[in-house]
Design an enzyme around this catalytic site. Structure first.
Site, PDB file in Angstrom:
ATOM      1  N   THR A  82     -20.267   1.570  60.576  1.00 28.54           N
ATOM      2  CA  THR A  82     -19.646   1.359  61.626  1.00 28.54           C
ATOM      3  C   THR A  82     -18.062   1.309  61.829  1.00 28.54           C
ATOM      4  O   THR A  82     -16.991   1.583  62.359  1.00 28.54           O
ATOM      5  CB  THR A  82     -20.625   0.728  62.711  1.00 28.54           C
ATOM      6  OG1 THR A  82     -21.952   1.183  62.768  1.00 28.54           O
ATOM      7  CG2 THR A  82     -19.263   0.795  64.509  1.00 28.54           C
ATOM      8  N   HIS A 198     -29.634   3.191  65.735  1.00 32.06           N
ATOM      9  CA  HIS A 198     -30.018   2.533  64.758  1.00 32.06           C
ATOM     10  C   HIS A 198     -30.993   1.763  63.701  1.00 32.06           C
ATOM     11  O   HIS A 198     -31.985   1.658  64.072  1.00 32.06           O
ATOM     12  CB  HIS A 198     -29.333   1.005  64.669  1.00 32.06           C
ATOM     13  CG  HIS A 198     -28.375   0.301  63.276  1.00 32.06           C
ATOM     14  ND1 HIS A 198     -29.615  -0.439  63.312  1.00 32.06           N
ATOM     15  CD2 HIS A 198     -27.030  -0.090  63.652  1.00 32.06           C
ATOM     16  CE1 HIS A 198     -27.790  -0.870  61.956  1.00 32.06           C
ATOM     17  NE2 HIS A 198     -27.144  -0.931  62.307  1.00 32.06           N
ATOM     18  N   ASP A 257     -21.021   8.439  63.605  1.00 32.30           N
ATOM     19  CA  ASP A 257     -20.578   7.774  62.458  1.00 32.30           C
ATOM     20  C   ASP A 257     -20.620   7.499  61.255  1.00 32.30           C
ATOM     21  O   ASP A 257     -19.909   7.860  60.578  1.00 32.30           O
ATOM     22  CB  ASP A 257     -20.526   5.332  63.149  1.00 32.30           C
ATOM     23  CG  ASP A 257     -22.677   5.413  63.374  1.00 32.30           C
ATOM     24  OD1 ASP A 257     -22.943   5.908  63.386  1.00 32.30           O
ATOM     25  OD2 ASP A 257     -21.624   4.399  62.797  1.00 32.30           O
ATOM     26  N   HIS A 258     -22.303   7.819  60.549  1.00 36.77           N
ATOM     27  CA  HIS A 258     -22.669   7.309  59.381  1.00 36.77           C
ATOM     28  C   HIS A 258     -23.943   8.477  59.511  1.00 36.77           C
ATOM     29  O   HIS A 258     -25.212   8.549  60.346  1.00 36.77           O
ATOM     30  CB  HIS A 258     -22.568   6.280  58.697  1.00 36.77           C
ATOM     31  CG  HIS A 258     -22.830   5.548  60.026  1.00 36.77           C
ATOM     32  ND1 HIS A 258     -24.264   4.776  59.677  1.00 36.77           N
ATOM     33  CD2 HIS A 258     -22.754   4.331  60.651  1.00 36.77           C
ATOM     34  CE1 HIS A 258     -24.408   3.647  60.558  1.00 36.77           C
ATOM     35  NE2 HIS A 258     -23.402   3.479  60.761  1.00 36.77           N
TER      36      HIS A 258
HETATM   37  C1  GP9 Z   1     -23.467  -3.442  65.367  1.00 42.06           C
HETATM   38  C2  GP9 Z   1     -23.206  -2.095  65.142  1.00 42.06           C
HETATM   39  C3  GP9 Z   1     -24.018  -1.224  64.076  1.00 42.06           C
HETATM   40  O1  GP9 Z   1     -22.586  -3.936  66.327  1.00 42.06           O
HETATM   41  O2  GP9 Z   1     -22.008  -1.313  65.749  1.00 42.06           O
HETATM   42  O3  GP9 Z   1     -23.152  -1.252  63.028  1.00 42.06           O
HETATM   43  P1  GP9 Z   1     -23.477  -0.753  61.576  1.00 42.06           P
HETATM   44  O4  GP9 Z   1     -24.652  -1.114  60.919  1.00 42.06           O
HETATM   45  O5  GP9 Z   1     -24.079   1.154  62.165  1.00 42.06           O
HETATM   46  O6  GP9 Z   1     -22.593  -0.714  60.808  1.00 42.06           O
HETATM   47 MN    MN Z   2     -23.289   2.204  63.039  1.00 39.06          MN
END
Ligand code: GP9
Ligand code: MN
Length: 428
Positions: A82, A198, A257-258
């Site tokens: 992220t 997530h 984001d990924h």
């Molecule tokens: C945590 C969220 C996740 O604040 O933004 O981050 P990631 O694990 O996807 O890098």
């Molecule tokens: Mn992320």
């Protein structure tokens, strides 16, 4: 040293691309929403499971006449996940080869990030996220980037069962964040970071409104369920936009984001995608994530240009009518006729519309076949792409590791003073 910056500035100057006159300035003065779709891969768009569309609201946005959608847009993150995505989107700098640049350099380095650039254009800027402010060092980094406000968990009501996984559930988060955003002086630039979709894709029973997939891989099968929930939160957000009239005065940008499913789950991905021997090349292709720009009256459609997260900032600034030629950015405007379609991954691999490099192998991007014997034209293309990718990654690393932007202030840009910002909520 200040002179370390010379080669960077020379490179960036030499790689300027022409503006697209039919898009430049089209969003001038509009509010900007950046909607961060956590772990959201492009294949979820139009994906069906259990006789349902998994993401009907995002599908509708993707296909709308006034949405510019990209279907060859790749995430380019490294270990910072992220945080790397945020670094690229708001600075057009790559994440670092190891660790998270926001954690390593976010507090001390000088940046010329989107919020600070738009501040000169009279924008109020705010980021929102439903977790603790220290995650990925956001509370410090956002000051360095010039964010006026950072609404984190402490700003939002706390009720029973309001969290799952990494923070506030998306529906609650989007609603609470919108309440704050609505009060900002306009024009505003705001980034809303969702979290429910997530890894490991857990969701409370009452929000599960689509069945899990049946690959048998426990860490994968909840993915469509949390994506479906995220999509519902987007549907509610779009309804709110309309209700407030903000849809008429705003440009809304969505990006994934990924990846959500890592390359440790190839068997499950083979089942979800129908690709029999899902291999490393397929894994590279499935690094595609959504990038959509939605705005009333925008000439939309599905754009097949190859690009990635590093290209977002110049693209958006040009739409906003902000000249980028004095800034140090490694991406280029996706709408420019001269946009270079070589997409760098953080490990040095890359994708172009014709050839893709994965480790020591080269593939035909269109046919998915490995190219065993390279023609001299293919060799030239490979040399050019490899050269570009390694140069840009190393120049970007040099900037972050040497804090080189402290030696350079673009004309018309006001240096950010971190002491001007404070995100601590004073409880009444
Ligand atoms: C945590 C969220 C996740 O604040 O933004 O981050 P990631 O694990 O996807 O890098
Ligand atoms: Mn992320």
């Amino acid at each position: 040293k200040a002179s370390d910056l010379d080669s960077v500035l020379a490179y960036v100057k030499h790689h300027q691309v022409a503006k697209n006159v039919s898009y430049y300035g089209r969003a001038k003065g509009k509010n900007v929403f950046i909607i961060h779709l956590e772990s959201f891969q492009q294949f979820l768009i139009d994906y069906k499971w259990d006789d349902q569309e998994v993401t009907p609201n995002l599908n509708k946005i993707y296909h709308a006449n006034d949405t510019l959608s990209f279907d060859n847009f790749f995430n380019q993150v490294g270990q910072g996940k992220t945080a790397d995505a945020e670094m690229m989107l708001e600075n057009s700098l790559f994440g670092l080869p190891e660790g998270s640049a926001m954690s390593i350099d976010g507090t001390s380095n000088t940046f010329q990030a989107a919020p600070a650039i738009l501040d000169q254009q009279g924008y109020t800027t705010a980021a929102a996220h439903g977790d603790v402010p220290s995650f990925w060092n956001r509370d410090n980094t956002y000051k360095s980037w010039g964010y006026d406000y950072f609404f984190s968990k402490q700003y939002f009501p706390s009720i029973k069962d309001d969290e799952v996984g990494y923070g506030l559930k998306d529906k609650l988060f989007m609603k609470y964040a919108a309440d704050y955003v609505q009060q900002l002086p306009q024009p505003f630039y705001t980034k809303l970071i969702t979290v429910t979709n997530h890894f490991s894709y857990v969701l409370d029973k009452k929000n599960q409104t689509i069945a899990k997939t049946d690959t048998g891989d426990k860490t994968v099968d909840g993915y469509v369920q949390t994506a479906h929930y995220l999509d519902q939160s987007i549907g509610e957000f779009m309804a709110w936009l309309q209700k407030t009239g903000l849809d008429k005065s705003s440009m809304v940008v969505f990006y994934g984001d990924h990846y959500g499913i890592s390359d440790n789950h190839k068997k499950a991905m083979a089942k979800l995608t129908g690709i029999k021997n899902y291999n490393d090349f397929d894994n590279a292709m499935y690094q595609r994530v959504p990038f959509m720009i939605h705005m009333d009256g925008l000439k939309g459609g599905i754009n097949h240009t190859y690009g990635g997260e590093i290209d977002v900032l110049p693209t958006l600034l040009h739409l906003l009518g902000v000249d980028t030629s004095n800034y140090v950015m490694f991406g280029s405007d996706l709408l420019s006729p001269q946009h270079d379609q070589t997409v760098a991954f953080r490990d040095g691999d890359w994708v172009t519309p014709t050839i893709t490099k994965v480790g020591s192998a080269y593939y035909n991007t269109k046919t998915s076949k490995e190219i065993k014997r390279l023609s001299s034209a293919q060799k030239r293309l490979i040399d050019t792409a490899t050269n570009k990718v390694t140069t840009e990654l190393s120049l970007s690393d040099r900037i972050l590791n040497g804090d080189l932007l402290r030696f350079y202030t673009p004309s018309g840009f006001k240096k950010v003073d971190k002491r001007d910002y404070n995100y601590t909520l004073k409880k009444a």
